[in-house]
Design an enzyme around this catalytic site. Structure first.
Site, PDB file in Angstrom:
ATOM      1  N   TYR A 144      11.346   8.628   1.015  1.00  0.00           N
ATOM      2  CA  TYR A 144      11.310   7.592  -0.028  1.00  0.00           C
ATOM      3  C   TYR A 144      11.941   8.011  -1.358  1.00  0.00           C
ATOM      4  CZ  TYR A 144       8.129   5.442   3.321  1.00  0.00           C
ATOM      5  OH  TYR A 144       7.586   4.897   4.457  1.00  0.00           O
ATOM      6  N   ASN A 148       8.076  -5.623  -1.415  1.00  0.00           N
ATOM      7  CA  ASN A 148       8.061  -4.526  -0.456  1.00  0.00           C
ATOM      8  C   ASN A 148       6.622  -4.474   0.062  1.00  0.00           C
ATOM      9  OD1 ASN A 148       7.969  -2.257   1.046  1.00  0.00           O
ATOM     10  ND2 ASN A 148       9.029  -0.937  -0.417  1.00  0.00           N
ATOM     11  N   PRO A 176       0.789  -1.229   0.000  1.00  0.00           N
ATOM     12  CA  PRO A 176       0.000   0.000   0.000  1.00  0.00           C
ATOM     13  C   PRO A 176       0.824   1.284   0.000  1.00  0.00           C
ATOM     14  CG  PRO A 176      -0.161  -1.131   2.110  1.00  0.00           C
ATOM     15  CD  PRO A 176       0.507  -2.078   1.164  1.00  0.00           C
ATOM     16  N   ASN A 177       0.293   2.238  -0.748  1.00  0.00           N
ATOM     17  CA  ASN A 177       0.815   3.607  -0.854  1.00  0.00           C
ATOM     18  C   ASN A 177       2.052   3.728  -1.737  1.00  0.00           C
ATOM     19  OD1 ASN A 177      -1.164   4.810   1.010  1.00  0.00           O
ATOM     20  ND2 ASN A 177      -0.118   3.568   2.535  1.00  0.00           N
ATOM     21  N   HIS A 205      12.840  -2.792   1.750  1.00  0.00           N
ATOM     22  CA  HIS A 205      12.290  -1.533   2.253  1.00  0.00           C
ATOM     23  C   HIS A 205      13.177  -0.419   1.734  1.00  0.00           C
ATOM     24  CE1 HIS A 205       9.530  -3.625   4.823  1.00  0.00           C
ATOM     25  NE2 HIS A 205      10.532  -4.427   5.129  1.00  0.00           N
ATOM     26  N   ALA A 249       3.368  -1.021   4.644  1.00  0.00           N
ATOM     27  CA  ALA A 249       2.857  -1.072   6.025  1.00  0.00           C
ATOM     28  C   ALA A 249       2.431  -2.482   6.432  1.00  0.00           C
ATOM     29  CB  ALA A 249       1.693  -0.101   6.178  1.00  0.00           C
ATOM     30  N   ARG A 272       5.044  10.800  -2.403  1.00  0.00           N
ATOM     31  CA  ARG A 272       4.793  10.504  -1.000  1.00  0.00           C
ATOM     32  C   ARG A 272       6.082  10.685  -0.192  1.00  0.00           C
ATOM     33  NH1 ARG A 272       4.996   4.364   1.104  1.00  0.00           N
ATOM     34  NH2 ARG A 272       4.191   4.771   3.180  1.00  0.00           N
ATOM     35  N   ARG A 323      13.633   4.118  12.175  1.00  0.00           N
ATOM     36  CA  ARG A 323      12.370   4.853  12.229  1.00  0.00           C
ATOM     37  C   ARG A 323      11.561   4.471  13.478  1.00  0.00           C
ATOM     38  NH1 ARG A 323       9.593   4.648   6.544  1.00  0.00           N
ATOM     39  NH2 ARG A 323       8.436   6.361   7.527  1.00  0.00           N
ATOM     40  N   GLU A 339      12.826  -9.512   0.764  1.00  0.00           N
ATOM     41  CA  GLU A 339      12.030  -8.382   1.239  1.00  0.00           C
ATOM     42  C   GLU A 339      12.831  -7.095   1.064  1.00  0.00           C
ATOM     43  OE1 GLU A 339      11.146  -8.965   5.386  1.00  0.00           O
ATOM     44  OE2 GLU A 339      10.206  -6.979   5.619  1.00  0.00           O
TER      45      GLU A 339
HETATM   46  C1  DQA Z   1       8.466   0.843   3.567  1.00  0.00           C
HETATM   47  C2  DQA Z   1       8.594   1.032   5.081  1.00  0.00           C
HETATM   48  C3  DQA Z   1       7.256   0.790   5.764  1.00  0.00           C
HETATM   49  O1  DQA Z   1       7.390   0.965   7.162  1.00  0.00           O
HETATM   50  C4  DQA Z   1       6.221   1.763   5.254  1.00  0.00           C
HETATM   51  O2  DQA Z   1       4.961   1.495   5.832  1.00  0.00           O
HETATM   52  C5  DQA Z   1       6.146   1.809   3.769  1.00  0.00           C
HETATM   53  C6  DQA Z   1       7.351   1.675   2.977  1.00  0.00           C
HETATM   54  C7  DQA Z   1       9.779   1.203   2.835  1.00  0.00           C
HETATM   55  O3  DQA Z   1       9.877   0.874   1.652  1.00  0.00           O
HETATM   56  O4  DQA Z   1      10.673   1.836   3.409  1.00  0.00           O
HETATM   57  O5  DQA Z   1       5.077   2.032   3.206  1.00  0.00           O
HETATM   58  O6  DQA Z   1       8.209  -0.540   3.318  1.00  0.00           O
END
Ligand code: DQA
Length: 157
Positions: A29, A80, A16-17, A107, A83, A24, A114, A105
């Site tokens: 990011y 990825n 998501p997002n 990020h 959240a 964003r 964080r 995985e």
């Molecule tokens: C994320 C880190 C997560 O905590 C966050 O909710 C994201 C992006 C990252 O790519 O750094 O949406 O996965």
């Protein structure tokens, strides 16, 4: 026997997002868009003679169904989970159905630097590797790792 990159794409899943990447919180990011990340992944897979199947969803169940698809048809998974990393037992369970399939995985940010709630990832319990804090370049590293785990060799720069 693992599926090879010659016969199956690498599934690259985004949670998501991440459709808003570039707009964003660019201070966290970066300014690259998800389309840029897809190009990066495709190029790195091509260097190993492979392709990517690149997807994004804001819905947990859709990600679960795509993992089930990868279980049958793909060479490995780069994910990825965004959240959902920190909340989703369903995504962990789906990944746990993928016996022998490489899972990496990613990020973009360093989740360990964080908020406390981002320090734990359910997905990490299954992932063969975890990359965090390398920006979008982490996706290229993850694709490369899956390629290596299925025995592919780099043929182009
Ligand atoms: C994320 C880190 C997560 O905590 C966050 O909710 C994201 C992006 C990252 O790519 O750094 O949406 O996965």
């Amino acid at each position: 026997m693992p599926r090879t990159l010659a016969s199956a794409p690498i599934m690259v899943l985004n949670g998501p997002n991440l459709n808003l990447l570039g707009q964003r919180q660019p201070e966290i990011y970066g300014s690259d868009t998800l389309a840029d990340v897809e190009t990066l992944c495709a190029k790195r897979a091509a260097a190993y003679g492979g392709t990517v199947d690149f997807r994004q969803s804001n819905h947990e169940g859709e990600l679960v169904e795509w993992i089930h698809e990868a279980r049958l048809n793909h060479a490995g998974i780069v994910i990825n989970p965004a959240a959902y990393s920190h909340t989703s037992v369903a995504i962990l369970d789906a990944l746990n159905t993928c016996d022998g399939l490489p899972v990496v995985e990613v990020h973009i940010s360093n989740i360990h630097q964080r908020e406390q709630f981002r320090h734990h990832s359910y997905v990490s319990l299954r992932a063969d590797g975890v990359i965090a804090g390398c920006g979008v370049q982490g996706y290229a590293f993850a694709v490369e790792r899956v390629a290596t785990l299925v025995g592919a060799e780099r043929t182009e720069a």
